[in-house]
Design a protein around this motif. Structure first.
Motif, short mmCIF file in Angstrom:
data_model
loop_
_atom_site.label_atom_id
_atom_site.label_comp_id
_atom_site.label_asym_id
_atom_site.label_seq_id
_atom_site.Cartn_x
_atom_site.Cartn_y
_atom_site.Cartn_z
N GLY A 371 16.67 10.99 9.09
CA GLY A 371 15.64 10.08 8.47
C GLY A 371 14.94 9.11 9.50
O GLY A 371 15.37 9.07 10.84
N LEU A 372 13.70 8.73 9.14
CA LEU A 372 12.91 7.60 10.06
C LEU A 372 12.64 6.60 9.66
O LEU A 372 12.28 6.36 8.37
CB LEU A 372 11.64 8.40 10.45
CG LEU A 372 11.62 9.88 11.14
CD1 LEU A 372 10.48 10.47 11.29
CD2 LEU A 372 12.59 9.81 12.41
N THR A 373 12.52 5.25 10.29
CA THR A 373 11.94 4.20 9.91
C THR A 373 10.85 3.79 10.79
O THR A 373 10.64 4.01 12.00
CB THR A 373 13.02 2.95 10.37
OG1 THR A 373 14.45 3.06 9.65
CG2 THR A 373 12.19 1.56 10.16
N PHE A 374 9.81 3.84 10.11
CA PHE A 374 8.39 3.46 10.57
C PHE A 374 8.12 2.04 10.70
O PHE A 374 7.94 1.28 10.02
CB PHE A 374 7.19 4.11 9.66
CG PHE A 374 7.36 5.69 9.41
CD1 PHE A 374 6.64 6.57 10.22
CD2 PHE A 374 8.22 6.28 8.37
CE1 PHE A 374 6.46 7.81 10.12
CE2 PHE A 374 8.00 7.54 8.39
CZ PHE A 374 7.38 8.44 9.19
N ASP A 375 8.29 1.75 12.01
CA ASP A 375 8.04 0.19 12.53
C ASP A 375 6.63 -0.24 12.70
O ASP A 375 6.38 -1.32 12.30
CB ASP A 375 8.70 0.08 13.58
CG ASP A 375 10.14 0.07 13.84
OD1 ASP A 375 10.85 -0.14 12.66
OD2 ASP A 375 11.15 0.55 14.60
N ASP A 402 -2.44 3.75 3.29
CA ASP A 402 -1.56 3.71 2.52
C ASP A 402 -0.45 4.86 2.70
O ASP A 402 -1.20 5.64 3.77
CB ASP A 402 -1.69 3.64 0.97
CG ASP A 402 -2.81 4.73 0.68
OD1 ASP A 402 -3.25 5.58 1.54
OD2 ASP A 402 -3.27 4.79 -0.69
N TRP A 403 0.50 5.24 2.01
CA TRP A 403 1.03 6.48 2.35
C TRP A 403 1.99 6.97 1.26
O TRP A 403 2.07 6.17 0.13
CB TRP A 403 2.15 6.09 3.39
CG TRP A 403 3.26 5.12 3.30
CD1 TRP A 403 4.37 5.21 2.78
CD2 TRP A 403 3.06 3.71 3.55
NE1 TRP A 403 4.95 3.99 2.61
CE2 TRP A 403 4.10 3.05 3.21
CE3 TRP A 403 2.07 3.03 3.93
CZ2 TRP A 403 4.40 1.61 3.22
CZ3 TRP A 403 2.38 1.41 4.35
CH2 TRP A 403 3.29 0.95 3.71
N GLY A 408 2.05 13.19 -2.40
CA GLY A 408 1.08 12.39 -2.99
C GLY A 408 1.02 12.34 -4.37
O GLY A 408 -0.03 11.88 -5.13
N ARG A 409 2.29 12.52 -4.99
CA ARG A 409 2.30 12.18 -6.38
C ARG A 409 2.12 10.58 -6.87
O ARG A 409 1.57 10.14 -7.61
CB ARG A 409 3.90 12.45 -6.96
CG ARG A 409 4.14 14.05 -7.01
CD ARG A 409 5.46 14.18 -7.64
NE ARG A 409 5.79 15.62 -7.88
CZ ARG A 409 6.72 16.07 -6.84
NH1 ARG A 409 7.15 15.35 -5.84
NH2 ARG A 409 6.79 17.61 -6.94
N THR A 410 2.87 9.68 -5.62
CA THR A 410 2.63 8.38 -5.89
C THR A 410 2.20 7.78 -4.44
O THR A 410 2.62 8.50 -3.39
CB THR A 410 3.83 7.56 -6.21
OG1 THR A 410 5.02 7.86 -5.26
CG2 THR A 410 4.24 8.04 -7.57
N TRP A 411 1.64 6.67 -4.43
CA TRP A 411 1.08 6.19 -3.03
C TRP A 411 1.58 4.70 -2.80
O TRP A 411 1.78 3.98 -4.12
CB TRP A 411 -0.47 6.16 -3.12
CG TRP A 411 -0.98 7.69 -2.92
CD1 TRP A 411 -1.19 8.36 -3.82
CD2 TRP A 411 -0.98 8.29 -1.51
NE1 TRP A 411 -1.51 9.70 -3.14
CE2 TRP A 411 -1.61 9.45 -1.80
CE3 TRP A 411 -0.87 8.01 -0.22
CZ2 TRP A 411 -1.69 10.68 -0.72
CZ3 TRP A 411 -1.22 8.96 0.67
CH2 TRP A 411 -1.41 10.40 0.21
N SER A 412 1.97 4.12 -1.90
CA SER A 412 2.18 2.73 -1.45
C SER A 412 0.98 1.73 -1.92
O SER A 412 -0.05 2.27 -2.25
CB SER A 412 2.76 2.56 -0.18
OG SER A 412 1.50 2.69 0.72
N ALA A 433 6.01 -2.60 9.88
CA ALA A 433 6.99 -2.63 8.82
C ALA A 433 6.52 -1.73 7.58
O ALA A 433 6.31 -2.20 6.42
CB ALA A 433 7.47 -4.16 8.25
N LEU A 434 6.56 -0.33 7.98
CA LEU A 434 6.23 0.72 6.84
C LEU A 434 7.37 1.35 6.11
O LEU A 434 7.14 2.26 5.68
CB LEU A 434 5.10 1.49 7.67
CG LEU A 434 4.13 1.02 8.22
CD1 LEU A 434 3.44 2.08 9.00
CD2 LEU A 434 3.18 0.27 7.53
#
Length: 469
Positions: A371-375, A402-403, A408-412, A433-434
């Motif tokens: 997994g990844l953390t997007f800083d 946004d992401w 693509g069902r839901t977006w931030s 902090a994504l």
């Protein structure tokens, strides 16, 4: 760890959103060459400004420019428009189908206009509009001009020609029939100095060979045409929707290669009125564009970059523009609904008072094997593009980021990031902090701008950390 994020090179809408795919809306790519710091950029398409409003309103159905005059069929009327945008009505045109216009070599020229069996001619010396009613002539369904001859196909496989450079005269003995297949002719167009007759199942090019009836068939192409209005020429390439619902292109040869992607084909297949799909073409800064318009979609093909993108206008899933022509050194664009003509140029950053919504959706980033953390996310784009204005949105323009982690069902929630006031070219477009992404999932980032400013994106990088195994 810094990880580059691939930029999309085309819109490629997948069958289901979960697959994730790159998208470009109201933008185009440009290859920057080997000596640039990045391989290509994604730019915003030009907007447009008001030029003329035709009194009857309705769809701009066709345009043809000759010198300082622009001849326009809008709704059910024919107009002439001057270089200042002043319009005069020449007469009625009571049909609703596609309109085809062409000029001959006379000076002053004649203009032939055909739609749904109705044939009229404009004498450009007086701007007189004349009904052409020739007993025995099959009601013409399309129109083109080759070597001064007006080409008039009827509702079947028979087609007539006018006298050379005289659209008012037709000898009923000057006719031929599409020979290779009994399918009806749905469209005629002049290409490579030939008459191309598009049938529902086949295509026949005919060339002027100088005989009593001047044209002879060159060959037969076993590809038909689904939508007559989709046939157009861009960068000397002939493009159309074929009978198998793919988009085809031919570059001077007899036969067409498919250029459509699955997203384009699905849009065509979903169209309730497939035979009514239309196309327009135009050239902008060295790019030759072919735009398909359906009831609820617009797909744009860049012939130079061989790339599809999507077009929309405010509150619409399609582009407002139905057709584009060159007039008086400008691109003049006709509206699909309201009788308006616009000029379209690089200096037009909105659409006649409405925002031009530029969207870039990146291909998904896969979290594998961890997994990844997007800083952080960094966008390499044109900055310092704000305007000297009191409009806050254009004074200090922002990009919305946004992401989605579920295809693509839901977006931030959207994050807003300043792109820089006028001259603030050292502005850094970055978000922090994504959040995190579980293993085997994928994240799709999206960037959007609506401010009336210059827009360009050249790269994206994420600062990521691997989650513990």
């Amino acid at each position: 760890m810094l990880q580059p994020i691939q930029l999309p090179v085309r819109s490629n809408k997948t069958k289901f959103s979960v697959e994730g795919a790159g998208r470009i809306v109201n933008g185009y790519i440009e290859n920057l060459g080997q000596d640039a710091s990045m391989p290509y950029g994604i730019y915003c398409m030009p907007g447009f400004a008001d030029f003329a409003t035709l009194s009857g309103g309705g769809k701009i159905r066709a345009q043809l420019a000759i010198g300082a005059k622009l001849y326009v069929v809008a709704d059910r009327s024919v107009y002439v428009v001057d270089t200042a945008g002043a319009a005069s009505i020449l007469g009625g045109f009571p049909t609703d189908g596609p309109v085809y216009m062409g000029r001959n070599r006379r000076d002053p020229a004649q203009i032939g206009i055909v739609s749904s069996g109705l044939y009229k001619v404009i004498d450009t010396s007086s701007d007189n509009l004349t009904d052409v009613n020739i007993p025995g002539l099959d009601p013409p369904q399309s129109f083109a001009v080759v070597d001064g001859y007006g080409i008039l196909p009827g509702p079947g496989d028979k087609w007539y020609i006018t006298t050379s450079d005289d659209f008012l005269t037709v000898d009923l003995l000057d006719f031929a029939s599409a020979e290779s297949n009994p399918d009806n002719v749905v469209r005629v167009i002049a290409y490579n100095n030939e008459v191309w007759l598009f049938g529902s199942k086949t295509i026949e090019p005919w060339r002027n060979v100088g005989t009593a009836f001047p044209f002879a068939r060159t060959t037969s192409i076993q590809q038909g045409c689904l939508a007559a209005g989709s046939v157009a020429i861009a960068d000397d390439k002939l493009i159309w929707i074929a009978d198998d619902r793919t988009v085809r292109l031919t570059a001077g040869s007899y036969g067409g290669q498919e250029i459509s992607n699955p997203g384009v084909v699905r849009a065509i297949e979903a169209e309730a009125n497939q035979s009514d799909i239309t196309a327009t073409t135009f050239t902008f800064q060295g790019h030759h564009f072919y735009v398909l318009n359906g009831t609820d979609f617009s797909w744009q093909y860049d012939v130079k970059e061989q790339s599809w993108s999507e077009r929309t206008s405010k509150s619409l899933n399609r582009w407002r523009i139905e057709n584009v022509t060159e007039f008086n050194g400008n691109l003049v664009a006709g509206d699909y609904a309201n009788g308006k003509l616009y000029t379209m140029s690089a200096s037009d950053l909105g659409e006649a008072g409405n925002p031009l919504d530029w969207l870039v959706q990146f291909p998904p980033v896969l979290a594998h094997p961890h997994g990844l953390t997007f800083d952080a996310l960094y966008l390499n784009m044109v900055t310092g593009v704000g305007l000297n204005t009191t409009d806050a949105a254009n004074l200090n323009p922002e990009i919305m980021i946004d992401w989605s982690d579920d295809g693509g069902r839901t977006w931030s929630e959207q994050r807003l990031n300043e792109v820089g006031r006028l001259g603030e070219t050292q502005t850094t477009v970055e978000e922090f902090a994504l959040g995190s992404l579980e293993r085997a999932n994928a994240r799709t980032f999206r960037a959007r701008m609506t401010a009336d400013v210059q827009k360009g994106l050249f790269g994206a990088t994420a600062n990521v950390e691997a989650l513990a195994a």
